[in-house]
Design a protein around this motif. Structure first.
Motif, PDB file in Angstrom:
ATOM      1  N   ASN A   1     -65.255 -31.832  12.934  1.00 50.27           N
ATOM      2  CA  ASN A   1     -65.467 -33.480  13.824  1.00 50.27           C
ATOM      3  C   ASN A   1     -64.945 -33.521  14.410  1.00 50.27           C
ATOM      4  O   ASN A   1     -64.040 -33.913  14.683  1.00 50.27           O
ATOM      5  CB  ASN A   1     -63.923 -34.457  12.659  1.00 50.27           C
TER       6      ASN A   1
ATOM      7  N   THR B   1     -57.392 -24.966   6.462  1.00 46.43           N
ATOM      8  CA  THR B   1     -57.213 -25.076   7.021  1.00 46.43           C
ATOM      9  C   THR B   1     -56.671 -24.388   8.144  1.00 46.43           C
ATOM     10  O   THR B   1     -55.530 -24.038   7.639  1.00 46.43           O
ATOM     11  CB  THR B   1     -56.672 -26.668   7.296  1.00 46.43           C
TER      12      THR B   1
ATOM     13  N   ALA C   1     -62.139 -30.014  10.885  1.00 44.98           N
ATOM     14  CA  ALA C   1     -61.783 -31.009  11.254  1.00 44.98           C
ATOM     15  C   ALA C   1     -60.972 -31.314  12.265  1.00 44.98           C
ATOM     16  O   ALA C   1     -61.609 -32.064  13.488  1.00 44.98           O
ATOM     17  CB  ALA C   1     -61.362 -32.058   9.688  1.00 44.98           C
ATOM     18  N   ASN C   2     -59.540 -30.837  12.429  1.00 45.57           N
ATOM     19  CA  ASN C   2     -58.680 -30.901  13.822  1.00 45.57           C
ATOM     20  C   ASN C   2     -58.538 -29.446  14.670  1.00 45.57           C
ATOM     21  O   ASN C   2     -57.960 -28.615  14.498  1.00 45.57           O
ATOM     22  CB  ASN C   2     -57.382 -31.002  13.034  1.00 45.57           C
TER      23      ASN C   2
ATOM     24  N   HIS D   1     -56.037 -30.557   3.081  1.00 46.97           N
ATOM     25  CA  HIS D   1     -56.151 -32.103   2.906  1.00 46.97           C
ATOM     26  C   HIS D   1     -57.021 -33.147   1.679  1.00 46.97           C
ATOM     27  O   HIS D   1     -57.718 -31.666   1.221  1.00 46.97           O
ATOM     28  CB  HIS D   1     -57.260 -32.287   4.190  1.00 46.97           C
TER      29      HIS D   1
ATOM     30  N   SER E   1     -53.181 -35.487  11.750  1.00 44.16           N
ATOM     31  CA  SER E   1     -54.885 -35.474  10.857  1.00 44.16           C
ATOM     32  C   SER E   1     -55.679 -36.136  11.631  1.00 44.16           C
ATOM     33  O   SER E   1     -57.254 -35.943  10.668  1.00 44.16           O
ATOM     34  CB  SER E   1     -54.393 -35.203   9.468  1.00 44.16           C
TER      35      SER E   1
ATOM     36  N   ASP F   1     -61.649 -25.534   7.759  1.00 42.63           N
ATOM     37  CA  ASP F   1     -61.972 -26.486   7.975  1.00 42.63           C
ATOM     38  C   ASP F   1     -61.703 -27.422   8.843  1.00 42.63           C
ATOM     39  O   ASP F   1     -59.887 -26.603   9.210  1.00 42.63           O
ATOM     40  CB  ASP F   1     -60.571 -27.515   6.917  1.00 42.63           C
TER      41      ASP F   1
ATOM     42  N   GLU G   1     -67.761 -30.708   4.327  1.00 43.02           N
ATOM     43  CA  GLU G   1     -67.388 -29.810   3.379  1.00 43.02           C
ATOM     44  C   GLU G   1     -68.254 -29.879   2.081  1.00 43.02           C
ATOM     45  O   GLU G   1     -68.429 -28.657   1.456  1.00 43.02           O
ATOM     46  CB  GLU G   1     -65.934 -30.538   3.124  1.00 43.02           C
TER      47      GLU G   1
ATOM     48  N   ALA H   1     -69.824 -37.009   8.193  1.00 46.39           N
ATOM     49  CA  ALA H   1     -68.402 -36.408   8.004  1.00 46.39           C
ATOM     50  C   ALA H   1     -67.922 -35.865   7.374  1.00 46.39           C
ATOM     51  O   ALA H   1     -68.845 -34.334   7.577  1.00 46.39           O
ATOM     52  CB  ALA H   1     -68.572 -38.200   6.857  1.00 46.39           C
ATOM     53  N   GLY H   2     -66.539 -35.306   8.157  1.00 50.37           N
ATOM     54  CA  GLY H   2     -65.175 -34.455   7.497  1.00 50.37           C
ATOM     55  C   GLY H   2     -66.119 -34.082   6.187  1.00 50.37           C
ATOM     56  O   GLY H   2     -66.688 -32.824   5.560  1.00 50.37           O
ATOM     57  N   ALA H   3     -65.918 -34.755   5.371  1.00 47.73           N
ATOM     58  CA  ALA H   3     -65.949 -33.813   4.076  1.00 47.73           C
ATOM     59  C   ALA H   3     -67.275 -33.925   3.816  1.00 47.73           C
ATOM     60  O   ALA H   3     -67.610 -32.962   2.754  1.00 47.73           O
ATOM     61  CB  ALA H   3     -64.952 -35.749   3.231  1.00 47.73           C
TER      62      ALA H   3
ATOM     63  N   THR I   1     -59.827 -33.848   1.042  1.00 52.59           N
ATOM     64  CA  THR I   1     -60.973 -33.824   0.835  1.00 52.59           C
ATOM     65  C   THR I   1     -61.489 -32.528   0.345  1.00 52.59           C
ATOM     66  O   THR I   1     -61.981 -32.294  -0.133  1.00 52.59           O
ATOM     67  CB  THR I   1     -61.494 -34.326   2.098  1.00 52.59           C
TER      68      THR I   1
ATOM     69  N   HIS J   1     -66.005 -36.742  16.187  1.00 56.15           N
ATOM     70  CA  HIS J   1     -65.633 -37.657  15.503  1.00 56.15           C
ATOM     71  C   HIS J   1     -63.382 -37.570  15.743  1.00 56.15           C
ATOM     72  O   HIS J   1     -64.000 -38.716  16.412  1.00 56.15           O
ATOM     73  CB  HIS J   1     -65.795 -38.827  14.570  1.00 56.15           C
ATOM     74  N   LYS J   2     -62.893 -36.836  15.648  1.00 51.53           N
ATOM     75  CA  LYS J   2     -61.784 -36.920  15.977  1.00 51.53           C
ATOM     76  C   LYS J   2     -61.794 -35.249  17.413  1.00 51.53           C
ATOM     77  O   LYS J   2     -61.309 -35.876  18.360  1.00 51.53           O
ATOM     78  CB  LYS J   2     -60.871 -35.569  15.103  1.00 51.53           C
TER      79      LYS J   2
ATOM     80  N   HIS K   1     -66.975 -26.514   9.619  1.00 51.36           N
ATOM     81  CA  HIS K   1     -67.348 -27.661   9.842  1.00 51.36           C
ATOM     82  C   HIS K   1     -66.165 -28.392  11.026  1.00 51.36           C
ATOM     83  O   HIS K   1     -65.304 -28.357  11.377  1.00 51.36           O
ATOM     84  CB  HIS K   1     -67.207 -28.593   8.650  1.00 51.36           C
TER      85      HIS K   1
HETATM   86  C1  LIG Z   1     -59.941 -35.844   8.239  1.00 55.12           C
HETATM   87  C2  LIG Z   1     -60.290 -35.087   8.212  1.00 55.12           C
HETATM   88  C3  LIG Z   1     -61.374 -33.858   7.581  1.00 55.12           C
HETATM   89  C4  LIG Z   1     -61.730 -35.429   6.072  1.00 55.12           C
HETATM   90  O1  LIG Z   1     -62.799 -35.890   7.857  1.00 55.12           O
HETATM   91  P1  LIG Z   1     -63.386 -36.992   7.296  1.00 55.12           P
HETATM   92  O2  LIG Z   1     -64.875 -37.073   8.711  1.00 55.12           O
HETATM   93  O3  LIG Z   1     -62.555 -38.647   7.601  1.00 55.12           O
HETATM   94  O4  LIG Z   1     -64.451 -36.771   6.334  1.00 55.12           O
HETATM   95  C5  LIG Z   1     -60.996 -32.656   6.466  1.00 55.12           C
HETATM   96  N1  LIG Z   1     -59.965 -31.919   6.455  1.00 55.12           N
HETATM   97  C6  LIG Z   1     -58.770 -32.416   7.852  1.00 55.12           C
HETATM   98  C7  LIG Z   1     -58.043 -31.609   8.001  1.00 55.12           C
HETATM   99  C8  LIG Z   1     -59.004 -33.502   8.284  1.00 55.12           C
HETATM  100  O5  LIG Z   1     -58.651 -33.907   9.173  1.00 55.12           O
END
Ligand SMILES: *Cc1c(COP(=O)(O)O)cnc(C)c1O
Length: 477
Positions: free
Chosen positions: A261, A208, A239-240, A164, A70, A237, A135, A130-132, A166, A263-264, A259
């Motif tokens: 991420n 997600t 993020a990934n 997640h 994650s 979500d 959101e 950031a991801g959160a 968050t 950075h991921k 959203h």
């Molecule tokens: C990492 C992640 C987040 C939160 O991202 P941040 O940048 O750490 O705030 C939210 N949802 C999922 C599924 C994630 O893997």
């Protein structure tokens, strides 16, 4: 290892300040520091050694395998850093005239276009850090949308229990009530249970996909339709995005807001907490609510504009701009074929490891996974007293970062592995060997695993103590 303040020797500091070439000004007594500022004083060589010693004590992707589920701890190409360090990107001020930063605005504009293409959205804000944070922004869009329609009874956000952490936190922060839906035995959203909780008070659903246990929701179109039919919006979500980028798009699955991420998935180093970027994309009917500033084209120039019913600023100016530079570099370097391949390899690597480990370890869910998979060590724990924590600590002794532990909460003694596409088969094979050896040790010498790690700079830490009594700053004598 002693702290840099403990190594400090008065008078050791080397100050090479140029001589004063402007008129000297006496400052008002009020603004002058009463106590000497305590800065560490060390010779340059000792500073160099101090930080080199620190580097040797931590684990990053440059040290070894880092399958933190994650979190997508993929390798971040060096070229990203070169681009983000260009003076034209670093030596600018957010209040500069638009005419003088057209190139930087073009970076935001291009990143917007590519990421909208990848997600199936129509417009995007780069403000969230950031991801959160993304959101939270997305949820405010949902709120603004219902409010604009005077539909004020929609107070609830539905979140699957596999989400997640968050997700429910962001929904609560945005002033919604969170309704949790229990997942089915297959790890996916249970459609019947979803139907039971949907109603006139549903503001939206956060999902997600692939979900946090690494599975693609098989009924995704049905899920988004159920929410839309009830008058709610659907939040993705993203993020990934590693498993799906270039193959399927949240916009085509029926999602209204996404959203990412950067950075991921889009390769900015993010161990240690930042800087991040969690851009939020939406369908055109929500564009008017996006935070300022968005970029538009006027004549032949790019210009900033604030959408008419904007929810307001979410962060100062344009978000973490240099993370966007890295993401755009990454996208341009890979191209559309490369993006697709990265996703395929991420999924291949996860399935390879899952298969290779499944003789010894119990998988939480059967079948093919996406970019990550979850193992349950419940049986090993019951029968041999070896917990997911013990295995994680033993991995550290072998130069490997542990997977994500005890998450998702719906799996007991969970270890969640995300190898990412940037690891070679050799690295995966080596990791598989380490896991298998640890398994054998669990059967024959459990105590050894309880004692791990023994090869790391520190052994088992008092995690409860650290959480309850955190020492967040250095106290001078
Ligand atoms: C990492 C992640 C987040 C939160 O991202 P941040 O940048 O750490 O705030 C939210 N949802 C999922 C599924 C994630 O893997």
């Amino acid at each position: 290892m002693s702290l840099i303040f403990e190594k400090s020797k008065d008078g050791r500091a080397l100050s090479l300040l140029p001589s004063l070439d402007v008129p000297k000004v006496e400052l008002d007594d009020q603004v002058i520091r009463k106590k000497e500022l305590k800065l560490p004083q060390l010779a340059e060589i000792d500073i160099g050694r101090h930080y080199t010693e620190l580097v040797k004590k931590v684990h990053g992707v440059n040290c070894g395998f880092y399958p933190l589920g994650s979190c997508t701890m993929k390798y971040n190409p060096r070229v990203n850093e070169e681009m983000a360090a260009l003076p034209g990107f670093t030596n600018i001020h957010p209040l500069q005239e638009e005419d003088t930063v057209q190139g930087c605005m073009k970076v935001l504009d291009l990143a917007n276009q590519y990421l909208c293409e990848i997600t199936g959205m129509d417009n995007m804000t780069f403000q969230p850090a950031a991801g959160a944070h993304g959101e939270f922004t997305g949820l405010l869009l949902i709120k603004a949308y219902h409010k604009s329609r005077k539909d004020l009874k929609r107070t609830k956000i539905i979140v699957p229990d596999s989400a997640h952490g968050t997700n429910p936190a962001s929904a609560t922060m945005a002033g919604f009530e969170v309704v949790s839906v229990k997942s089915g035995d297959d790890g996916c959203v249970d459609i019947e249970r979803l139907k039971e909780v949907v109603g006139e008070d549903t503001a939206g659903l956060m999902l997600t996909n692939p979900n946090t246990v690494g599975l693609f929701e098989k009924d995704i179109l049905k899920i988004t339709e159920i929410i839309h039919n009830a008058g709610g919006l659907v939040y993705y979500d993203g993020a990934n995005l590693n498993a799906i980028m270039g193959h399927v798009r949240p916009g085509d699955m029926g999602f209204d807001i996404v959203h990412l991420n950067l950075h991921k998935t889009f390769s900015t180093p993010h161990g240690g907490g930042g800087p991040g970027s969690g851009p939020v994309g939406c369908k055109s009917f929500l564009e008017q609510f996006l935070p300022g500033y968005l970029i538009t084209r006027k004549n032949d120039k790019l210009t900033f504009k604030k959408p008419e019913s904007s929810i307001g600023m979410i962060k100062s100016f344009y978000g973490n701009f240099l993370v966007v530079v890295r993401a755009l570099t990454y996208i341009l370097m890979l191209g559309s074929e490369g993006i697709k391949k990265a996703a395929l390899n991420a999924v291949l690597n996860a399935n390879y490891m899952k298969k290779m480990l499944s003789d010894e370890y119990d998988m939480a869910f059967d079948g093919l996974c996406m970019h990550e998979f979850v193992m349950s060590l419940e049986k090993l724990h019951k029968e041999h007293g070896v917990s997911a924590m013990d295995v994680a600590k033993a991995l550290l002794d072998n130069g490997m970062h542990p997977p994500t532990m005890y998450f998702p909460l719906i799996v007991h003694e969970a270890l969640m592995i995300e190898p990412t596409e940037t690891e070679s088969k050799e690295t995966l094979d080596q990791a598989v060997d380490i896991f298998k050896q640890i398994y054998q040790t669990a059967l024959t010498d459990a105590q050894k695993l309880h004692d791990a790690p023994v090869n790391t700079p520190v052994g088992r830490l008092d995690e409860l103590g650290a959480a309850r009594n955190p020492k967040l700053r250095y106290i001078f004598e």
